[in-house]
Design an enzyme around this catalytic site. Structure first.
Site, short mmCIF file in Angstrom:
data_model
loop_
_atom_site.label_atom_id
_atom_site.label_comp_id
_atom_site.label_asym_id
_atom_site.label_seq_id
_atom_site.Cartn_x
_atom_site.Cartn_y
_atom_site.Cartn_z
N CYS A 134 47.15 12.41 0.96
CA CYS A 134 46.62 11.29 1.74
C CYS A 134 45.49 11.69 2.67
CB CYS A 134 47.75 10.64 2.53
SG CYS A 134 49.05 9.96 1.48
N HIS A 259 44.72 7.15 8.12
CA HIS A 259 45.41 6.93 6.84
C HIS A 259 46.30 5.71 6.99
CE1 HIS A 259 47.86 7.24 3.39
NE2 HIS A 259 48.89 7.81 3.99
N ASN A 289 49.66 1.48 0.86
CA ASN A 289 49.27 2.87 1.07
C ASN A 289 48.66 3.41 -0.22
OD1 ASN A 289 49.17 5.66 1.30
ND2 ASN A 289 51.15 5.85 2.31
#
Length: 333
Positions: A134, A259, A289
């Protein structure tokens, strides 16, 4: 030389057209690709055996995007990269290097970046993948900045593309409703004054087992509560270091693009920064996500909405599996 290329033993090489060390780099253009298929909380909740409102309360997500069979990691990256080049007013022959940030390629070989470069038509551009999960985009951006400043490239196309839906089980409530798909890209070019400031980064491999792919299932497993505690308790020094590297204080930030892991994590970090009037990206609400793609997707969305403007100081901050983290202040294009 021939049409911007040199040949050595029959192999085409990119000609850097007199590339030399530069005082700095900047983001010249941005592009994004979001899969057309939107998955509602009702659908995700039914698969995971939870209530739709439970997803909202736990992670803040109301909808996420899932790729179809034709929307591969490479295909989405090409779409995003093409849009970034168009936004910059650049052509494919201007690109010297393509870096693909991803952790969801279906196979470790071949790498994705070379295929992205070929499909875009970036003839003989160097191409390699970066897997920092990520925080992959922020890692790749730091590498691109270093390449431009060193004179190893004039223009570097950084693309983050993920198909996380391939790697999670829809039945796992810790991952299924959370992870999503998409791609975004940034073209990095030379600048007389730095507009991508030095990265603050690192890793904590002692906790790598908090987020992993289990060989037995081929699916991601995540210790959500422990990851939440780590992100909300250990990462503020990284924010502060990134601001110091840019010669500013956190109070001088115009926007924060972390993020897009979890709305509660995002809110906690933004509150800790406490910059007056700072805009915080919350793309996770509508996009889920998207791992390495989440930071540039959210950055692109803020710019498209008009909530940030050219020259604004923006903190990009990726963190996730590894455990890895990377943050840098940039000036919005």
């Amino acid at each position: 030389m021939n049409d911007g290329q040199e040949r050595l033993g029959g192999v085409a090489l990119v000609a850097l057209n007199g590339a030399s060390p530069q005082p700095g780099s900047r983001i010249v253009g941005l592009g994004a690709y979001r899969p057309a298929t939107a998955v509602s909380n009702q659908t995700a909740a039914a698969a995971a055996g939870v209530d739709a409102q439970w997803i909202v309360q736990r992670v803040g997500i109301q909808e996420r995007r899932h790729a179809t069979a034709s929307e591969s990691v490479v295909a989405m990256a090409v779409e995003a990269g093409d849009k970034a080049l168009a936004d910059a007013g650049a052509g494919v022959d201007d690109v010297d290097v393509v870096i693909l940030a991803t952790c969801s390629m279906p196979s470790p070989m071949p790498n994705g970046a070379a295929s992205v470069a070929a499909r875009l038509g970036c003839r003989a551009a160097a191409g390699f993948d970066v897997n920092a999960a990520c925080s992959g985009f922020s890692h790749a951006l730091a590498v691109a900045d270093a390449l431009v400043r060193a004179g190893s490239a004039r223009n570097v196309l950084v693309v983050a593309s993920e198909r996380m839906s391939d790697w999670v089980s829809a039945q796992d409530r810790n991952t299924g409703p959370i992870f999503a798909d998409g791609a975004a890209a940034a073209l990095i070019g030379p600048a007389q004054h730095p507009a991508v400031f030095p990265v603050a980064w690192g890793s904590d491999g002692h906790q790598a087992d908090l987020i992993t792919i289990r060989p037995q299932t081929g699916h991601m497993e995540m210790a959500g509560r422990k990851v939440f505690r780590w992100t909300t308790s250990a990462l503020m020094p990284v924010v502060e270091a990134a601001c110091r590297n840019a010669g500013i204080t956190p109070n001088e930030l115009k926007a924060f693009v972390p993020h897009q892991a979890n709305l509660r994590i995002i809110s906690s970090l933004a509150e800790a920064i406490g910059a007056p009037g700072m805009v915080t990206a919350t793309d996770v609400v509508s996009s889920g996500n998207a791992c390495a793609a989440s930071v540039p997707l959210a950055f692109h969305a803020l710019r498209q909405s008009g909530r940030i403007h050219s020259g604004d100081r923006v903190l990009l901050f990726g963190f996730g599996a590894g455990l890895t983290y990377a943050a840098q202040v940039v000036l919005a294009p």
